[in-house]
Design a protein around this motif. Structure first.
Motif, short mmCIF file in Angstrom:
data_model
loop_
_atom_site.label_atom_id
_atom_site.label_comp_id
_atom_site.label_asym_id
_atom_site.label_seq_id
_atom_site.Cartn_x
_atom_site.Cartn_y
_atom_site.Cartn_z
N VAL A 62 0.84 -1.20 0.00
CA VAL A 62 0.00 0.00 0.00
C VAL A 62 0.88 1.25 0.00
O VAL A 62 0.61 2.22 -0.73
N ALA A 63 1.95 1.23 0.80
CA ALA A 63 2.87 2.37 0.85
C ALA A 63 3.54 2.59 -0.51
O ALA A 63 3.69 3.73 -0.97
N ILE A 64 3.93 1.49 -1.18
CA ILE A 64 4.58 1.61 -2.49
C ILE A 64 3.62 2.21 -3.52
O ILE A 64 4.00 3.08 -4.31
N ILE A 65 2.36 1.77 -3.51
CA ILE A 65 1.36 2.33 -4.44
C ILE A 65 1.17 3.82 -4.18
O ILE A 65 1.12 4.63 -5.11
N ALA A 66 1.09 4.20 -2.90
CA ALA A 66 0.89 5.61 -2.54
C ALA A 66 2.06 6.47 -3.01
O ALA A 66 1.87 7.57 -3.54
N TYR A 141 -7.31 14.84 2.05
CA TYR A 141 -7.59 13.99 0.90
C TYR A 141 -6.79 12.68 0.92
O TYR A 141 -7.12 11.72 0.25
N ARG A 142 -5.71 12.64 1.72
CA ARG A 142 -4.83 11.46 1.72
C ARG A 142 -5.51 10.21 2.26
O ARG A 142 -5.13 9.09 1.90
N VAL A 143 -6.51 10.36 3.13
CA VAL A 143 -7.21 9.19 3.66
C VAL A 143 -7.88 8.41 2.53
O VAL A 143 -7.73 7.19 2.41
N VAL A 144 -8.61 9.12 1.67
CA VAL A 144 -9.30 8.47 0.55
C VAL A 144 -8.29 7.86 -0.42
O VAL A 144 -8.49 6.75 -0.92
N MET A 145 -7.19 8.57 -0.67
CA MET A 145 -6.19 8.04 -1.59
C MET A 145 -5.53 6.78 -1.04
O MET A 145 -5.28 5.82 -1.77
N LEU A 146 -5.25 6.76 0.26
CA LEU A 146 -4.70 5.55 0.87
C LEU A 146 -5.70 4.40 0.82
O LEU A 146 -5.32 3.24 0.65
N LYS A 147 -6.99 4.72 0.96
CA LYS A 147 -8.01 3.69 0.87
C LYS A 147 -8.06 3.09 -0.53
O LYS A 147 -8.25 1.88 -0.71
N ILE A 148 -7.90 3.94 -1.55
CA ILE A 148 -7.87 3.44 -2.93
C ILE A 148 -6.64 2.56 -3.13
O ILE A 148 -6.71 1.50 -3.76
N ALA A 149 -5.49 2.97 -2.58
CA ALA A 149 -4.27 2.16 -2.66
C ALA A 149 -4.47 0.82 -1.96
O ALA A 149 -4.04 -0.24 -2.45
N ASP A 150 -5.13 0.85 -0.81
CA ASP A 150 -5.44 -0.36 -0.05
C ASP A 150 -6.33 -1.29 -0.87
O ASP A 150 -6.09 -2.50 -0.96
N ARG A 151 -7.36 -0.74 -1.50
CA ARG A 151 -8.27 -1.55 -2.31
C ARG A 151 -7.54 -2.13 -3.53
O ARG A 151 -7.75 -3.29 -3.89
N LEU A 152 -6.66 -1.34 -4.15
CA LEU A 152 -5.93 -1.83 -5.32
C LEU A 152 -5.09 -3.05 -4.95
O LEU A 152 -5.11 -4.07 -5.66
N TYR A 177 -14.95 2.21 -6.04
CA TYR A 177 -13.54 2.59 -5.97
C TYR A 177 -12.94 2.96 -7.32
O TYR A 177 -12.13 3.91 -7.40
N ALA A 178 -13.29 2.24 -8.39
CA ALA A 178 -12.77 2.62 -9.71
C ALA A 178 -13.30 3.99 -10.15
O ALA A 178 -12.51 4.85 -10.58
N PRO A 179 -14.61 4.26 -10.04
CA PRO A 179 -15.10 5.61 -10.37
C PRO A 179 -14.48 6.70 -9.49
O PRO A 179 -14.21 7.80 -9.95
N LEU A 180 -14.26 6.37 -8.21
CA LEU A 180 -13.67 7.36 -7.30
C LEU A 180 -12.22 7.66 -7.71
O LEU A 180 -11.80 8.83 -7.72
N ALA A 181 -11.47 6.62 -8.09
CA ALA A 181 -10.10 6.83 -8.56
C ALA A 181 -10.09 7.69 -9.82
O ALA A 181 -9.26 8.59 -9.97
N HIS A 182 -11.04 7.44 -10.71
CA HIS A 182 -11.15 8.23 -11.94
C HIS A 182 -11.50 9.68 -11.62
O HIS A 182 -10.95 10.61 -12.20
N ARG A 183 -12.42 9.86 -10.66
CA ARG A 183 -12.88 11.20 -10.30
C ARG A 183 -11.75 12.03 -9.70
O ARG A 183 -11.71 13.25 -9.84
N LEU A 184 -10.81 11.35 -9.03
CA LEU A 184 -9.66 12.04 -8.43
C LEU A 184 -8.48 12.12 -9.39
O LEU A 184 -7.42 12.63 -9.03
#
Length: 735
Positions: A62-66, A141-152, A177-184
């Motif tokens: 997750v850290a590497i993705i972030a 905003y980093r909480v949501v981004m980390l959650k997307i990394a976690d889901r990935l 999660y995919a639409p949210l990643a796209h939206r960001l």
């Protein structure tokens, strides 16, 4: 750095992270990150993932993705990634995290920690957890981004999970999660999430599309190489340095586009696109350079000027910038060319994090969207399910730009209406809206779907009052909220007014206070109302007059049947009046004998792949790719039931087709002749309109199987003058 013993796989992954992270080049920060890693490794202890690998592999990934894919390269983010499951899976608390690593890390970890409540279902807790995560978006905003990394990372390791977990997580990924990643703005992450989601949601479809995509890639690769050589040689003359990349859409996105347009995979022109990334240090000349490059392309390749999209002048809602210019290449096929500067490309890859790096936050469309989420969170008093529904309405506000007569623009979701646009400008304009004038020429009603680039002048009237049916017209969460707030206020006013009227009636009838409650209950029962407040509201609205109230009170029977019917019908949901199809078209498994109903949102017919869910006292059947079905899998997986089509079905189903193209003499005859005389399909209605030699028609037909529908569509497309045939997904005209 102090030596420490860990598993070889873990050591390699952790070493990769240290090499990737720029902040780890600082010796002090590096030592803090090593210390945090040791803590998390010890906290997770002997916990292993389903694959049998140490659990600590997941937080490192997750850290590497972030760091690598999101540009979130900071000590706080890396430590939060290490600890994001510590509170959830071990005995450590948020307070412990704060003492060890500070408030910033504890806030990020707390935002990522699932809500726990033994008295609530798993699906409800998932929704509440997601709402909890979203509530951090306006703050950090980093909480949501980390959650997307976690889901990935979870989706990347999904192959060892049970089929039920794969279905639930893939549906949740495709739905949220995919639409949210796209939206960001994280296009590459969105693409991978969609591909993985499709892989586990529909493995057969995934394999089939993957094979088709590889075949198409082999076909387009020589053309791409020729184009790349030409454009690099051409730009070298202008001393413009550029890189040319071959890019592909996700398989899931391609499938959805294919279904939406009702055309085959191979006929989609933008499955693969060519991206030109040019170097430019001056952002003020990016647009000029983009058009210069476009001009160079058109010296050799024929452009499609009707499909050019200038996202540099007005960036998309996820802050994507670029000039999109489809051209016809040497193989005679249309291909999408994307022209972006290095800055634009970085934003397209790293999304909101890159936007902030370029100090664009004050004008960012994402920032505007986050402000809307904040407003929704502050004013929303609904359940987590309703919040998620409203959130998703705002999630796709990316493709339509509409303008006021003064050239101010608003960004709206696709399929937004005039009423949405009115509420987007101001609530009072929405409340008084009765229609609009489009592009200074056409007058349309409030349900008209806004198109990209429309200039809209709202027509208002003081005689207009909001109607509860407006909720079926609007698409944006903002418009829905305004309408709901209006009726909430009106209800309060009507309750107060009704209470005063009833008090006066009681005084006139000399009913003492001790007996008034019994009389109120009598009125409530007589009118078949659920709550006492409904009595006041009904009276306040004037739906029942003074004489009738007195008649109820004085009546020994106390029943006004007609009024009861009127009042009770208010809340009844409209049912499909198409009774041509009986209830035998779906065969259930033997665990239930509930009545079945076909979902209005996707209108399945025999032959469509389907899935179904329990809904109170019935079973609702959806097409398997229906977005509402994905939502239900991700939120109500435990209510899914197995269904299949009956083999002896003789029922007919109404399906609507939209046909468009260039008008010519005899066209309608050719279409109806094919339907009636050649294929012997029964027709319910037909409606065609023509403007500037371009026609559009809606035909409603009866079908017994998807094969009959597909055959008709195939033959219709062969008729001269027919350019487009598509199945309408959400047609409620038969309700």
């Amino acid at each position: 750095m102090t030596e420490f013993k860990i598993d070889d796989i873990v050591q390699r992954r952790f070493h990769d992270l240290l090499m990737l992270s720029k902040c780890c080049q600082n010796p002090q920060i590096r030592e803090e990150i090593v210390s945090a890693f040791r803590f998390s490794e010890k906290a997770y202890g002997n916990i292993k993932r389903k694959s049998g690998k140490p659990y600590i592999i997941h937080p490192i990934s997750v850290a590497i993705i972030a760091v690598k894919r999101m540009g979130l390269d900071s000590k706080e983010v890396i430590i939060s990634a290490f600890c994001h499951d510590v509170v959830e899976d071990t005995d450590y608390t948020i307070e412990d995290i704060e003492k060890l690593f500070g408030k910033e890390v504890s806030y990020l970890v707390n935002g990522l920690t699932k809500i726990e409540n033994k008295n609530e279902t798993l699906s409800t807790l998932q929704l509440k957890t997601f709402k909890h995560i979203l509530s951090t978006l306006p703050i950090d905003y980093r909480v949501v981004m980390l959650k997307i990394a976690d889901r990935l990372n979870n989706m990347q390791t999904m192959d060892v999970m049970s089929q039920g977990s794969q279905q639930r997580n893939s549906a949740e990924t495709l739905y949220i999660y995919a639409p949210l990643a796209h939206r960001l703005g994280f296009y590459n992450i969105k693409k991978e999430l969609e591909n993985l989601g499709l892989k586990y949601h529909n493995p057969k479809k995934y394999i089939k599309l993957k094979v088709l995509a590889e075949e198409k890639k082999k076909e387009i690769l020589p053309v791409f190489k020729e184009f790349r050589n030409y454009i690099k040689h051409k730009l070298k003359k202008y001393e413009i340095r550029a890189t040319v990349l071959l890019r592909s859409k996700s398989l899931y996105s391609t499938q959805q586009k294919s279904l939406e347009k009702n055309i085959s995979f191979n006929k989609l022109y933008n499955q693969y696109s060519f991206r030109i990334i040019f170097r430019n240090k001056n952002p003020y000349t990016e647009r000029q350079l983009s058009y210069m490059i476009y001009a160079s392309i058109t010296e050799k390749y024929r452009p499609r000027t009707d499909k050019i999209r200038d996202w540099i002048s007005i960036p998309r809602a996820n802050d994507f910038e670029g000039l999109i210019a489809p051209v016809i290449l040497c193989n005679g096929k249309l291909t999408e060319i994307q022209i972006l500067s290095e800055r634009m490309h970085e934003i397209s890859v790293k999304g909101f994090a890159a936007v902030k790096n370029y100090n664009k936050e004050s004008t960012s469309q994402i920032k505007v969207w986050i402000d809307r989420i904040q407003s929704q969170l502050n004013s929303n008093t609904k359940s987590a399910v309703q919040f998620l529904e409203d959130f998703r309405l705002n999630l796709f506000s990316s493709d339509i730009y509409a303008f006021t007569p003064k050239s101010d623009f608003r960004v709206l979701p696709i399929y937004s209406t005039i009423l949405d646009f009115a509420f987007e400008i101001h609530s009072e304009l929405g409340y008084k809206c009765m229609g609009a004038i489009i592009n200074n020429t056409d007058q349309v009603d409030m349900s008209f779907h806004v198109k990209n680039g429309d200039i809209i002048e709202i027509i208002t009237s003081d005689l207009v009052e909001p109607d509860i049916a407006w909720l079926d017209i609007v698409r944006t969460g903002k418009a829905k909220r305004y309408i709901e707030e209006y009726f909430k206020k009106q209800r309060s006013k009507n309750i107060i007014k009704g209470e005063e009227i009833l008090k006066i009636i009681f005084e006139e009838l000399q009913i003492i206070p001790e007996k008034q409650l019994k009389q109120k209950e009598k009125i409530q029962k007589d009118l078949n109302l659920k709550k006492a407040s409904d009595v006041y509201e009904t009276i306040g609205k004037g739906k029942i007059i003074k004489e009738d109230i007195i008649r109820i009170i004085n009546s020994s029977i106390g029943r006004l049947i007609e009024y009861a019917k009127i009042i009770s019908s208010i809340n009844l949901k409209r049912n499909d009046t198409n009774n041509i199809a009986d209830k035998s078209y779906v065969v259930l498994n033997k665990e239930t004998e509930l009545e079945t109903e076909l979902a209005d949102c996707c209108r399945p017919i025999p032959g469509d792949k389907i899935m179904a869910f329990k809904d109170d006292d019935k079973i609702v059947v959806h097409r398997d790719h229906c977005f509402n079905a994905l939502e239900m899998i991700s939120t109500m997986n435990n209510l899914q039931v197995h269904v299949e089509w009956s083999s002896d079905n003789v029922s007919s189903f109404v399906i609507s087709l939209r046909i468009s193209g260039v008008d010519r003499g005899g066209l309608i005859f050719d279409i109806t002749n094919l339907i009636f005389n050649e294929l012997h399909v029964n027709m319910k209605s037909i409606n065609f309109s023509v403007k500037d030699a371009i026609y559009e028609g809606i035909i409603k037909l009866y079908f017994q199987h998807i094969n009959d529908l597909n055959l008709l569509i195939k033959k219709l497309r062969k008729i001269h003058g027919v350019q487009k045939v598509e199945r309408i997904k959400n047609d409620f005209n038969d309700l």
